[in-house]
Motif scaffolding. Sequence first.
Motif, PDB file in Angstrom:
ATOM      1  N   ILE A  72      -9.029  -1.898  10.620  1.00  0.00           N
ATOM      2  CA  ILE A  72      -7.777  -1.380  10.064  1.00  0.00           C
ATOM      3  C   ILE A  72      -6.603  -2.166  10.622  1.00  0.00           C
ATOM      4  CG2 ILE A  72      -6.264   0.635   9.908  1.00  0.00           C
ATOM      5  CD1 ILE A  72      -8.748   2.398  10.065  1.00  0.00           C
ATOM      6  N   LEU A  73      -6.625  -2.400  11.922  1.00  0.00           N
ATOM      7  CA  LEU A  73      -5.507  -3.072  12.598  1.00  0.00           C
ATOM      8  C   LEU A  73      -5.217  -4.446  12.006  1.00  0.00           C
ATOM      9  CD1 LEU A  73      -3.598  -2.481  15.043  1.00  0.00           C
ATOM     10  CD2 LEU A  73      -5.149  -3.875  16.406  1.00  0.00           C
ATOM     11  N   LYS A  74      -6.257  -5.190  11.682  1.00  0.00           N
ATOM     12  CA  LYS A  74      -6.056  -6.565  11.198  1.00  0.00           C
ATOM     13  C   LYS A  74      -5.419  -6.609   9.816  1.00  0.00           C
ATOM     14  CE  LYS A  74     -10.766  -7.134   9.322  1.00  0.00           C
ATOM     15  NZ  LYS A  74     -12.053  -7.843   9.521  1.00  0.00           N
ATOM     16  N   ARG A  75      -5.433  -5.480   9.097  1.00  0.00           N
ATOM     17  CA  ARG A  75      -4.828  -5.417   7.764  1.00  0.00           C
ATOM     18  C   ARG A  75      -3.374  -4.956   7.815  1.00  0.00           C
ATOM     19  NH1 ARG A  75      -8.887  -1.220   5.625  1.00  0.00           N
ATOM     20  NH2 ARG A  75      -7.427  -1.079   3.876  1.00  0.00           N
ATOM     21  N   MET A  76      -2.920  -4.529   8.982  1.00  0.00           N
ATOM     22  CA  MET A  76      -1.572  -3.985   9.110  1.00  0.00           C
ATOM     23  C   MET A  76      -0.557  -5.091   9.365  1.00  0.00           C
ATOM     24  SD  MET A  76      -2.722  -0.620  11.334  1.00  0.00           S
ATOM     25  CE  MET A  76      -1.092  -0.303  11.987  1.00  0.00           C
ATOM     26  N   THR A  77       0.691  -4.814   9.035  1.00  0.00           N
ATOM     27  CA  THR A  77       1.761  -5.772   9.285  1.00  0.00           C
ATOM     28  C   THR A  77       2.017  -5.884  10.792  1.00  0.00           C
ATOM     29  OG1 THR A  77       3.526  -4.118   9.210  1.00  0.00           O
ATOM     30  CG2 THR A  77       2.854  -5.099   7.106  1.00  0.00           C
ATOM     31  N   PRO A  78       2.618  -6.977  11.240  1.00  0.00           N
ATOM     32  CA  PRO A  78       2.937  -7.099  12.665  1.00  0.00           C
ATOM     33  C   PRO A  78       3.778  -5.936  13.191  1.00  0.00           C
ATOM     34  CG  PRO A  78       3.152  -9.226  11.607  1.00  0.00           C
ATOM     35  CD  PRO A  78       2.906  -8.231  10.502  1.00  0.00           C
ATOM     36  N   GLU A  79       4.721  -5.466  12.405  1.00  0.00           N
ATOM     37  CA  GLU A  79       5.556  -4.346  12.855  1.00  0.00           C
ATOM     38  C   GLU A  79       4.743  -3.065  12.943  1.00  0.00           C
ATOM     39  OE1 GLU A  79       8.719  -2.361  14.375  1.00  0.00           O
ATOM     40  OE2 GLU A  79       8.492  -4.525  14.068  1.00  0.00           O
ATOM     41  N   ALA A  80       3.881  -2.827  11.983  1.00  0.00           N
ATOM     42  CA  ALA A  80       3.065  -1.612  11.997  1.00  0.00           C
ATOM     43  C   ALA A  80       2.101  -1.601  13.177  1.00  0.00           C
ATOM     44  CB  ALA A  80       2.301  -1.477  10.688  1.00  0.00           C
ATOM     45  N   ARG A  81       1.636  -2.774  13.600  1.00  0.00           N
ATOM     46  CA  ARG A  81       0.708  -2.841  14.732  1.00  0.00           C
ATOM     47  C   ARG A  81       1.351  -2.366  16.029  1.00  0.00           C
ATOM     48  NH1 ARG A  81      -1.349  -8.911  13.280  1.00  0.00           N
ATOM     49  NH2 ARG A  81      -2.495  -8.361  11.368  1.00  0.00           N
ATOM     50  N   LYS A  82       2.666  -2.311  16.064  1.00  0.00           N
ATOM     51  CA  LYS A  82       3.363  -1.787  17.243  1.00  0.00           C
ATOM     52  C   LYS A  82       3.349  -0.257  17.261  1.00  0.00           C
ATOM     53  CE  LYS A  82       6.610  -5.703  17.174  1.00  0.00           C
ATOM     54  NZ  LYS A  82       8.049  -6.072  17.016  1.00  0.00           N
ATOM     55  N   LEU A  83       2.871   0.348  16.189  1.00  0.00           N
ATOM     56  CA  LEU A  83       2.753   1.813  16.063  1.00  0.00           C
ATOM     57  C   LEU A  83       4.090   2.515  16.332  1.00  0.00           C
ATOM     58  CD1 LEU A  83      -0.655   2.259  17.944  1.00  0.00           C
ATOM     59  CD2 LEU A  83      -0.262   1.694  15.534  1.00  0.00           C
ATOM     60  N   PRO A  84       5.142   2.118  15.616  1.00  0.00           N
ATOM     61  CA  PRO A  84       6.476   2.616  15.948  1.00  0.00           C
ATOM     62  C   PRO A  84       6.686   4.111  15.751  1.00  0.00           C
ATOM     63  CG  PRO A  84       6.509   1.435  13.852  1.00  0.00           C
ATOM     64  CD  PRO A  84       5.170   1.187  14.460  1.00  0.00           C
ATOM     65  N   ASP A  85       5.878   4.757  14.936  1.00  0.00           N
ATOM     66  CA  ASP A  85       6.087   6.184  14.648  1.00  0.00           C
ATOM     67  C   ASP A  85       5.238   7.105  15.517  1.00  0.00           C
ATOM     68  OD1 ASP A  85       7.749   5.174  12.695  1.00  0.00           O
ATOM     69  OD2 ASP A  85       6.244   5.339  11.103  1.00  0.00           O
TER      70      ASP A  85
END
Length: 268
Positions: A29-42
Motif C-alpha cells: 500500500i505504501l509504495k502506491r501512496m504519494t510522498p506527502e501521504a507517506r508522511k501520514l499527516p492526518d
Amino acid sequence: MSSVFELGEGQSPLVINIPHAGTEVPDDILKRMTPEARKLPDTDWFVDRLYGFAADMNATILKANFSRFVIDVNRDPGGQSLYPGQATTGLVPTELFDGAAIYQGDAPDETEIETRRATYFDPYHQALSEQISRVRALHGYCVLYDAHSISSRVPRLFEGELPVLNLGTNEGLSCAREIERAVTGKMLDQDDYETVANGRFKGGWITRTYGTPRHNIHALQMELAQRAYMDEAAVEYDEAAAKKLKPLLKDILQAALDAAEHLHWEPA
C-alpha cells in the motif's frame, strides 16, 4: 505488520478507544501512496502516549496499530457520510484532510477494500465489541471514551483555529445527559483551554454506533487540537504541554465515571 491492535484489559467501567494513532502501512500500500501521504499527516499523533495514564485508572485501552489510510475503523462501512454536505473522508480514504490525493495511481477498488475490511476493520470491531460486552457484564454499564486529535488548523474541514477540547455525544444521543453534563462541567471549570460540545465534531461512527444509553453503553468522543500537547510543525510530543493537559483529561474521565456510577447505582 505487527498485530492489528494493542489491547490492555482493565477492570473498571471505562473503555478508551484509540482508532487513529496507528502508523503502520503494509509495503504494497505504501509504495502506491504519494510522498506527502507517506508522511501520514492526518494521524492522531501520540494520543496513546497522552492517555497512557488511564492504565492507572484500570481502564481498558484499545489502540489500532494500522494507519487510518489503510482503513478507517471510525467510518460507516456502508459509506454513509458522518457530516452530510461537509468535507470528510471515507472508509478507505483517497484524499488527505487538505484534499490532496493519497494514491499516485488508481485508488483501491471494491475487492481491495473488502480485503482490508476483513483484515483490519472487522477484527478491530470484534475486539472493541468484546471489550464493551465484558465491561458491561462486570459492572452493568460501560463508559466508552473515543480518543482523537487533529491539527489545530484544517481549512478544508473547519474555519480558523479549532478549540482544544471538542466533545462529541451525537447531540446527546450517545450517552446519558447526566454524563454529558458532568464532562462539560469539567471542561468549562478551567480557563486554560477553549472548549466546545457537539460543534464541528459531534462523534464519529464508533461513538454513534456503540453509544446506546438504553443498553447502558455511554459513548463520548474527545477531539483534541494537537497544539495542546505537541509541536505540530515538527510532529514532536511536547512533554511539558502534555503534563499540563493530562490532569484535566483525567478529571474529565473521572467525571464521566462518577456520573455513570451514580446513574447506575442500585441500593442493596
